[in-house]
Design an enzyme around this catalytic site. Structure first.
Site, PDB file in Angstrom:
ATOM      1  N   VAL A  13       0.861  -1.192   0.000  1.00 56.11           N
ATOM      2  CA  VAL A  13       0.000   0.000   0.000  1.00 56.11           C
ATOM      3  C   VAL A  13       0.894   1.238   0.000  1.00 56.11           C
ATOM      4  O   VAL A  13       1.924   1.269   0.685  1.00 56.11           O
ATOM      5  CB  VAL A  13      -0.926  -0.010   1.241  1.00 56.11           C
ATOM      6  CG1 VAL A  13      -1.583   1.345   1.472  1.00 56.11           C
ATOM      7  CG2 VAL A  13      -1.992  -1.100   1.093  1.00 56.11           C
ATOM      8  N   MET A  15       1.522   5.235   0.822  1.00 59.26           N
ATOM      9  CA  MET A  15       1.047   6.283   1.731  1.00 59.26           C
ATOM     10  C   MET A  15       1.764   7.596   1.388  1.00 59.26           C
ATOM     11  O   MET A  15       2.995   7.594   1.274  1.00 59.26           O
ATOM     12  CB  MET A  15       1.389   5.869   3.168  1.00 59.26           C
ATOM     13  CG  MET A  15       0.972   6.873   4.214  1.00 59.26           C
ATOM     14  SD  MET A  15       1.325   6.267   5.877  1.00 59.26           S
ATOM     15  CE  MET A  15       3.085   6.603   5.966  1.00 59.26           C
ATOM     16  N   ALA A  17       3.903  10.532   2.001  1.00 59.17           N
ATOM     17  CA  ALA A  17       4.889  10.658   3.085  1.00 59.17           C
ATOM     18  C   ALA A  17       4.510  11.778   4.052  1.00 59.17           C
ATOM     19  O   ALA A  17       4.667  11.649   5.264  1.00 59.17           O
ATOM     20  CB  ALA A  17       6.266  10.914   2.487  1.00 59.17           C
ATOM     21  N   LEU A  18       4.032  12.869   3.496  1.00 58.20           N
ATOM     22  CA  LEU A  18       3.678  14.009   4.336  1.00 58.20           C
ATOM     23  C   LEU A  18       2.174  13.986   4.602  1.00 58.20           C
ATOM     24  O   LEU A  18       1.374  14.048   3.668  1.00 58.20           O
ATOM     25  CB  LEU A  18       4.057  15.310   3.620  1.00 58.20           C
ATOM     26  CG  LEU A  18       3.895  16.581   4.438  1.00 58.20           C
ATOM     27  CD1 LEU A  18       4.916  16.652   5.563  1.00 58.20           C
ATOM     28  CD2 LEU A  18       4.063  17.813   3.538  1.00 58.20           C
ATOM     29  N   ASP A  46      -3.922  12.439   9.595  1.00 55.28           N
ATOM     30  CA  ASP A  46      -3.675  11.584  10.760  1.00 55.28           C
ATOM     31  C   ASP A  46      -4.490  12.086  11.941  1.00 55.28           C
ATOM     32  O   ASP A  46      -4.265  13.197  12.434  1.00 55.28           O
ATOM     33  CB  ASP A  46      -2.186  11.604  11.133  1.00 55.28           C
ATOM     34  CG  ASP A  46      -1.946  10.902  12.459  1.00 55.28           C
ATOM     35  OD1 ASP A  46      -2.096   9.668  12.502  1.00 55.28           O
ATOM     36  OD2 ASP A  46      -1.657  11.587  13.466  1.00 55.28           O
ATOM     37  N   TYR A  51      -8.278  11.912  20.062  1.00 55.28           N
ATOM     38  CA  TYR A  51      -8.237  13.351  19.777  1.00 55.28           C
ATOM     39  C   TYR A  51      -9.626  13.988  19.812  1.00 55.28           C
ATOM     40  O   TYR A  51      -9.744  15.212  19.881  1.00 55.28           O
ATOM     41  CB  TYR A  51      -7.636  13.654  18.392  1.00 55.28           C
ATOM     42  CG  TYR A  51      -6.209  13.222  18.151  1.00 55.28           C
ATOM     43  CD1 TYR A  51      -5.392  12.758  19.179  1.00 55.28           C
ATOM     44  CD2 TYR A  51      -5.666  13.282  16.878  1.00 55.28           C
ATOM     45  CE1 TYR A  51      -4.088  12.356  18.928  1.00 55.28           C
ATOM     46  CE2 TYR A  51      -4.364  12.897  16.625  1.00 55.28           C
ATOM     47  CZ  TYR A  51      -3.586  12.417  17.651  1.00 55.28           C
ATOM     48  OH  TYR A  51      -2.301  12.035  17.389  1.00 55.28           O
ATOM     49  N   LYS A  76      -6.226   6.044  15.206  1.00 57.00           N
ATOM     50  CA  LYS A  76      -5.594   5.224  16.254  1.00 57.00           C
ATOM     51  C   LYS A  76      -6.622   4.761  17.275  1.00 57.00           C
ATOM     52  O   LYS A  76      -7.512   5.536  17.660  1.00 57.00           O
ATOM     53  CB  LYS A  76      -4.517   6.038  16.991  1.00 57.00           C
ATOM     54  CG  LYS A  76      -3.616   6.828  16.078  1.00 57.00           C
ATOM     55  CD  LYS A  76      -2.526   7.583  16.808  1.00 57.00           C
ATOM     56  CE  LYS A  76      -1.818   8.532  15.857  1.00 57.00           C
ATOM     57  NZ  LYS A  76      -2.580   9.750  15.515  1.00 57.00           N
TER      58      LYS A  76
END
Ligand code: A2P
Length: 295
Positions: A13, A15, A17-18, A46, A51, A76
């Protein structure tokens, strides 16, 4: 617009990077921040159950008009939802708030060192979600080498990512090296050192560091941009957080210059070995547990 680097995960997969971080972004500011980030060109967000802003992230993505497949969504599972059944349900909560069927990257937010069996059960649930096609990749966060060793002993799926504190003042080279040896990509949280951080030299922030400042001046860039280049050129993912449109754009304008090897080494030399965030060994349900709402 310059092109975002994409990093292949250990299962193929890809992703971006930033990514765009929303830690400590209040829910009522999250939608606008993510909206600005998507308009700026970020394609990786993210967030985390803990959160409290997954819903607003999902709303911004839905309102953007972008195809779901164009935006990489990472979230998460919080420690209060660890355990096999609890973590499966944690996924249902997160996917519901994000308003998606499939999460691109689902990770365990912390190891629970004193209840590692529970951590392993939570990870087993991630493996089930992965094999059922409800998440495209799975991983961990804030795992130290001993936690990764204990996890790899039992896991059937090697984590794709370990998201840890990495910035010039705290780079955790041993955790990064262990990850690299095992195909676990290091993702940097607080990548520009935004976490409150003091050191003996009197510098209070990486943003004011003279070494970083000199490199920034040479390139006609900002210290934040230099730090983000340091991550990208060393093969890490980074997820800078901002709620300010100008800084959101600044942090994305990092694909059209390069640091030299000497400059990368000079930034490596700033590591103090002192973390800014909580000590992973100290994470317990008693200290950090709190319920994640159903909706
Ligand atoms: P703000 O949201 O007001 O922009 P990190 O992701 O490393 O933890 O850093 C986040 C912190 O750094 C936040 O306080 C954020 O504040 C600030 N920040 C984000 N981008 C920049 C930047 N380009 N320059 C200076 N400060 C920044």
């Amino acid at each position: 617009m310059s092109t975002i680097t994409r990093l292949p995960l250990n299962n193929g997969v890809e992703m971006p990077a930033l990514g765009f971080g929303v830690f400590q972004t209040p829910p009522d500011e999250t939608r606008a921040a993510v909206d600005t980030a998507l308009k700026t060109g970020y394609r990786h967000i993210d967030t985390a159950a803990a959160y409290g802003n997954e819903r607003q992230v999902g709303e911004a993505v839905a309102a953007s008009g972008l195809d779901r497949a164009e935006v990489f969504l990472e979230t998460k599972i919080w420690i209060s939802d660890y355990g096999y059944d609890q973590t499966l349900h944690g996924y249902v909560k997160s996917a519901g708030k994000l308003g998606v069927e499939e999460i691109d990257l689902l990770i365990l937010h912390q190891a629970l060192p004193s209840e590692f069996d529970k951590t392993l059960e939570a990870y087993r649930a991630l493996e089930t979600l992965y094999s059922d096609g409800r998440v495209r990749a799975i991983g961990v966060s804030n795992f130290m080498v001993e936690h990764l060793v204990a996890l790899l002993d039992k896991a059937t799926v090697v984590p794709a990512v370990n998201q840890i504190e990495v910035h010039p003042y705290f780079a955790q080279p041993e955790v990064q090296a262990f990850g690299a040896q095992h195909g676990i990509l290091t993702q940097a949280w607080s990548p520009i050192g935004g976490i409150t951080f003091y050191r003996d030299s009197g510098h209070t922030s990486t943003l004011q560091d003279p070494v970083i400042g000199d490199i920034a001046t040479k390139h006609g860039r900002s210290p934040a941009q230099v730090m983000l280049r340091w991550h990208l050129q060393q093969g890490r993912s980074a997820i800078p957080k901002s709620t300010n449109p100008q800084r959101i754009a600044e942090n994305f304008a990092v694909f059209d210059f390069r640091l030299t090897d000497d400059e990368l080494a000079a930034i490596d030399g700033l590591d103090t070995g002192r973390r800014g965030g909580p000590e992973p060994a100290d994470i317990t349900l008693a200290n950090f547990g709190r319920p994640i709402p159903e909706a």
